[in-house]
Design an enzyme around this catalytic site. Structure first.
Site, mmCIF file in Angstrom:
data_model
loop_
_atom_site.group_PDB
_atom_site.id
_atom_site.type_symbol
_atom_site.label_atom_id
_atom_site.label_comp_id
_atom_site.label_asym_id
_atom_site.label_seq_id
_atom_site.Cartn_x
_atom_site.Cartn_y
_atom_site.Cartn_z
ATOM 1 N N LYS A 77 -10.231 -4.664 3.939
ATOM 2 C CA LYS A 77 -10.011 -4.018 2.644
ATOM 3 C C LYS A 77 -11.213 -3.143 2.322
ATOM 4 C CE LYS A 77 -6.729 -4.314 -0.603
ATOM 5 N NZ LYS A 77 -5.286 -4.419 -0.347
ATOM 6 N N VAL A 115 9.321 -1.700 -7.915
ATOM 7 C CA VAL A 115 9.772 -2.726 -6.976
ATOM 8 C C VAL A 115 10.872 -3.572 -7.598
ATOM 9 C CG1 VAL A 115 9.107 -4.808 -5.704
ATOM 10 C CG2 VAL A 115 7.587 -2.821 -5.713
ATOM 11 N N GLY A 171 9.142 -8.189 -15.501
ATOM 12 C CA GLY A 171 8.657 -6.885 -15.077
ATOM 13 C C GLY A 171 9.737 -6.163 -14.305
#
Length: 366
Positions: free
Chosen positions: A80, A184, A180
């Site tokens: 990362k 997605v 939510g």
């Protein structure tokens, strides 16, 4: 933080501190593990309160990518990057070109992608300096928007969890509470609606809620009400840490399966829902569709091939549940064990290969 002690404890391989005075670049690249292959993980740009906070985030996220990639069955390790800065005002072309040169200097040990605070356009700039970047514009052979693919993976994983809880993976007639309804979750709701599930949804964005209500016949509730609704499956698809002391007592679902990252506030909350008999689909296993999709770009992107790999998230969740039952542990621990066992098998295989090579060389010199 005692950096080397921390890296030794969690077996990190490499950390690269990057700075470019002219562009203002201040970045930390962390490579956690490359046992399975080059480290793949996105670049996050954020206004960290301190350099130590940035370092801790990079370390935590890199290790998380090792587990995510391993559990997804990818031949990739974990890494990362964090860039310290405000993504709304500190970005410039020189910054990402300089960062691309640092990635190129790692000679393929680390491959980046977009993450919080970075975009496809940023990846395109990095691509001018190195091929070791995914998630670039489709014009460069990228897979494009990952949201529909991530959603499909969550849908497949949800079906596997439902099979354990209800004895069937059919979601027809199941009441599913979706917290939510962003990009997605919208696509997830589409899959669920097409299979005949009944949706209860919430989001702070009223327009997003209205869209799902209008298109999929969902019932809308206020954000604070979503935890306690009568449902079969709870799908967290917004913020992390939403399985906590305040929410666990409200849950009526038999399955928790959603796209949000870091759903458990603490590991003890994973223990608690396990004791309650709730089937939990660990987040980094079920939401791996996006990383599976961008990983396919490394082979010359083929959507059909990528989607077939995303379908195996069903099998991965099933394996996690199998390990959970085999070892009498919660599924969040079983997910870690799935990843660790795969990495260990590869380490053992490589060790045996090296022993054989040494034996052959030794025989030749006699």
């Amino acid at each position: 933080m005692e950096i080397f002690k921390y890296m030794e404890t969690y077996d990190y391989e490499q950390m690269v501190i990057c700075q470019d005075k002219q562009s203002g670049l201040k970045a930390i690249i962390v490579i956690h593990d490359t046992t399975l292959g080059p480290a793949l993980g996105g670049t996050r740009m954020w206004t960290y309160k301190s350099e130590e906070d940035a370092l801790e985030d990079a370390l935590r996220l890199a290790r998380g990518m090792t587990y995510k990639n391993a559990a997804a069955g990818l031949n990739l390790g974990g890494g990362k990057t964090v860039i310290i800065g405000d993504p709304k005002k500190d970005k410039n072309e020189e910054m990402f070109r300089a960062f691309g040169r640092y990635i190129q200097g790692l000679n393929g040990r680390y491959i980046t992608a977009e993450d919080v605070g970075t975009t496809v356009e940023d990846m395109d700039i990095i691509y001018q300096e190195t091929p070791f970047v995914t998630g670039v514009s489709p014009a460069f052979g990228s897979s494009g928007n990952p949201s529909p693919v991530t959603a499909y993976g969550v849908y497949r994983g949800m079906k596997a969890a439902a099979n354990e809880a209800f004895g069937t993976d059919s979601l027809e007639g199941k009441v599913i509470a979706v917290q939510g309804v962003g990009h997605v979750a919208y696509n997830l709701c589409r899959h669920l609606h097409e299979e005949g599930a009944h949706l209860i949804v919430t989001d702070i964005n009223k327009e997003a809620v209205d869209r799902v209500v209008g298109e999929f016949g969902a019932k809308a509730v206020d954000p604070d009400e979503i935890y306690g609704v009568e449902c079969d499956i709870f799908a967290p698809c917004a913020l992390g840490a939403i399985i906590n002391d305040q929410t666990i007592g409200q849950l009526k679902a038999k399955v928790i399966a959603g796209a949000a990252n870091n759903q458990l506030r603490e590991t003890r909350h994973g223990d608690a829902i396990h004791e309650m008999g709730i089937v939990y689909a660990p987040d980094y296993v079920i939401n791996a569709g996006g990383v599976i999709n961008v990983a396919d770009e490394l082979n010359g992107y083929n959507r059909d091939r990528a989607m077939k790999k995303v379908e195996t998230i069903y099998d991965n969740i099933a394996k996690v549940i199998e390990i959970s039952k085999r070892d009498h542990i919660p599924t969040y621990l079983a997910a870690d064990r799935l990843a660790e066992e795969r990495i260990e098998r590869m380490r053992n295989s490589r060790s045996q290969f090296l022993l054989n090579e040494r034996h052959i060389l030794s025989s030749r010199t006699r």
